[in-house]
Design a protein around this motif. Sequence first.
Motif, PDB file in Angstrom:
ATOM      1  N   HIS A  23      -7.055   1.251   5.212  1.00 43.19           N
ATOM      2  CA  HIS A  23      -5.785   0.528   5.109  1.00 43.19           C
ATOM      3  C   HIS A  23      -4.759   1.341   4.325  1.00 43.19           C
ATOM      4  CE1 HIS A  23      -7.321  -3.136   6.906  1.00 43.19           C
ATOM      5  NE2 HIS A  23      -8.368  -3.098   6.103  1.00 43.19           N
ATOM      6  N   GLU A  24      -5.187   2.469   3.784  1.00 44.28           N
ATOM      7  CA  GLU A  24      -4.284   3.325   3.014  1.00 44.28           C
ATOM      8  C   GLU A  24      -3.758   4.448   3.910  1.00 44.28           C
ATOM      9  OE1 GLU A  24      -4.887   3.583  -1.387  1.00 44.28           O
ATOM     10  OE2 GLU A  24      -6.978   3.683  -0.750  1.00 44.28           O
ATOM     11  N   ARG A  26      -0.724   5.651   4.381  1.00 44.78           N
ATOM     12  CA  ARG A  26       0.210   6.599   3.765  1.00 44.78           C
ATOM     13  C   ARG A  26      -0.538   7.652   2.946  1.00 44.78           C
ATOM     14  NH1 ARG A  26       5.560   6.964   2.705  1.00 44.78           N
ATOM     15  NH2 ARG A  26       5.932   4.988   3.770  1.00 44.78           N
ATOM     16  N   TYR A  27      -1.557   7.214   2.218  1.00 43.88           N
ATOM     17  CA  TYR A  27      -2.343   8.158   1.413  1.00 43.88           C
ATOM     18  C   TYR A  27      -3.096   9.133   2.312  1.00 43.88           C
ATOM     19  CZ  TYR A  27      -6.049   9.834  -1.702  1.00 43.88           C
ATOM     20  OH  TYR A  27      -6.922  10.627  -2.410  1.00 43.88           O
ATOM     21  N   ILE A 150      -1.372   6.473 -11.377  1.00 46.85           N
ATOM     22  CA  ILE A 150      -0.730   5.437 -10.560  1.00 46.85           C
ATOM     23  C   ILE A 150       0.070   4.487 -11.443  1.00 46.85           C
ATOM     24  CG2 ILE A 150      -1.202   3.394  -9.140  1.00 46.85           C
ATOM     25  CD1 ILE A 150      -3.521   4.959  -7.888  1.00 46.85           C
ATOM     26  N   THR A 154       4.059   4.148 -11.185  1.00 47.14           N
ATOM     27  CA  THR A 154       4.594   2.830 -10.819  1.00 47.14           C
ATOM     28  C   THR A 154       5.591   2.339 -11.860  1.00 47.14           C
ATOM     29  OG1 THR A 154       2.522   2.281  -9.680  1.00 47.14           O
ATOM     30  CG2 THR A 154       3.988   0.454 -10.244  1.00 47.14           C
ATOM     31  N   THR A 184      -7.871  -0.442  -4.054  1.00 43.28           N
ATOM     32  CA  THR A 184      -7.252   0.701  -3.395  1.00 43.28           C
ATOM     33  C   THR A 184      -5.989   1.094  -4.161  1.00 43.28           C
ATOM     34  OG1 THR A 184      -5.865  -0.652  -1.942  1.00 43.28           O
ATOM     35  CG2 THR A 184      -8.091  -0.137  -1.172  1.00 43.28           C
ATOM     36  N   ARG A 185      -5.428   2.217  -3.803  1.00 44.18           N
ATOM     37  CA  ARG A 185      -4.207   2.686  -4.473  1.00 44.18           C
ATOM     38  C   ARG A 185      -3.060   1.707  -4.256  1.00 44.18           C
ATOM     39  NH1 ARG A 185      -7.524   6.099  -2.608  1.00 44.18           N
ATOM     40  NH2 ARG A 185      -8.135   7.931  -3.808  1.00 44.18           N
ATOM     41  N   ARG A 186      -2.944   1.218  -3.056  1.00 43.72           N
ATOM     42  CA  ARG A 186      -1.865   0.272  -2.756  1.00 43.72           C
ATOM     43  C   ARG A 186      -2.054  -1.031  -3.522  1.00 43.72           C
ATOM     44  NH1 ARG A 186      -0.922  -1.276   3.427  1.00 43.72           N
ATOM     45  NH2 ARG A 186      -2.995  -2.151   3.109  1.00 43.72           N
ATOM     46  N   GLN A 187      -3.298  -1.491  -3.623  1.00 47.36           N
ATOM     47  CA  GLN A 187      -3.566  -2.719  -4.368  1.00 47.36           C
ATOM     48  C   GLN A 187      -3.269  -2.535  -5.853  1.00 47.36           C
ATOM     49  OE1 GLN A 187      -7.659  -3.298  -3.152  1.00 47.36           O
ATOM     50  NE2 GLN A 187      -7.112  -5.005  -1.812  1.00 47.36           N
ATOM     51  N   VAL A 189      -1.089  -0.512  -7.223  1.00 47.38           N
ATOM     52  CA  VAL A 189       0.370  -0.510  -7.386  1.00 47.38           C
ATOM     53  C   VAL A 189       0.908  -1.938  -7.344  1.00 47.38           C
ATOM     54  CG1 VAL A 189       2.545   0.156  -6.292  1.00 47.38           C
ATOM     55  CG2 VAL A 189       0.689   1.818  -6.491  1.00 47.38           C
ATOM     56  N   ARG A 190       0.376  -2.728  -6.439  1.00 47.54           N
ATOM     57  CA  ARG A 190       0.853  -4.108  -6.301  1.00 47.54           C
ATOM     58  C   ARG A 190       0.522  -4.932  -7.541  1.00 47.54           C
ATOM     59  NH1 ARG A 190      -1.017  -8.221  -1.448  1.00 47.54           N
ATOM     60  NH2 ARG A 190      -0.002 -10.094  -2.240  1.00 47.54           N
TER      61      ARG A 190
END
Length: 358
Positions: A23-24, A26-27, A150, A154, A184-187, A189-190
């Motif tokens: 799901h990452e 972009r990474y 991260i 952020t 995950t990285r996106r999680q 950041v969120r």
Amino acid sequence: MSDFERFEQLIEGGTYCISIVTHEERYALEIIRKTAAKFKRDLWVWSIADGVRDGAIDGGPCIADTDVPAAGLLNLSQARPGSICVTLDLADHLKSAKALRILRDLVDNFHKTGITIVMIDSAANLPDVIKTYARPFEISYPDEQELQQIIKATLQRLHRKKPIEVGITQRGLDTIVRNLRGLTRRQAVRVISDAVALDQTFNDDDINLIIANKRRMIQQGGLLEYIQTPLDLDEIGGMSNLKKWLNHRKDVFSPEAKAFGIVPPKGVLMLGVQGAGKSLCAKAIATAWQQPLLRLDPSTLYASYIGESEKNLREALRQTEMMAPVILWIDEIEKAFASAASRSADGGLSQRMFGTLL
């Protein structure tokens, strides 16, 4: 070894077909872009939205009339030798016999020209014939060092948009980083963004909110459930022998125990009829050792696609490992693996699942 180094090895080794399920997106693209730049290779990216475009930069120019999968694949077949061609969510469009045939011909030809095709998909539903060509590449979870980066990036990004007050202590930062493991990285950041958005501050008071958001995100994944445990072992009645053993071994995860060479317990098997207190015992262990409790329901692992069930189990175990130390509670394990020792009509799925668990 980092994701970039592992992917670099695949390219150097001449791997011509790579599958990334993540799901990452972009990474994953960032890893591929860095690799292409290092080896001075052309990079082309196809998606149903844009067609084929120059992937060396974000928002690169698109080639007209290549958004249809078959047309896009035909265009990629004309790439220069040594190029890296990336497809985004192509698996969903391979039900078309024409697109599948073109892809097979493409892959057969790429190993002769030195071109590498990388298929990035959100689910592992590639046709079996393509799986035989593809080399799987797993995106790792961020480690503590990357999580610190991260958090810093952020906060800097949010501060540029609107000034925020950062008053986090080193101990608080270490706690937050430790609790972000397994996301995950996106999680990650969120979670940080949500914590800052409430009051435009980032300090030790945000720890509980971050833990709560992490619990919610883990449960959204559908594989693991974050269980709230009692605050005090005395709130759990009975089980005196278990409590005695737990108190005796409660320091096994401490740095001193590790330095001394004490091996922590690997697991406990709870046997009993319904209502005997097996679930309560799992909560008692997490409470006594002050560790997070994750519940894995084996019934949520099974999926319709071949290989997807085993992948779900590996993903759940990998996420748990990244969050270690943690207590993993596998509920009603016999329902998932009871037929592993006998001949069953599931095509050997139970045996493969049991082997993955071991």
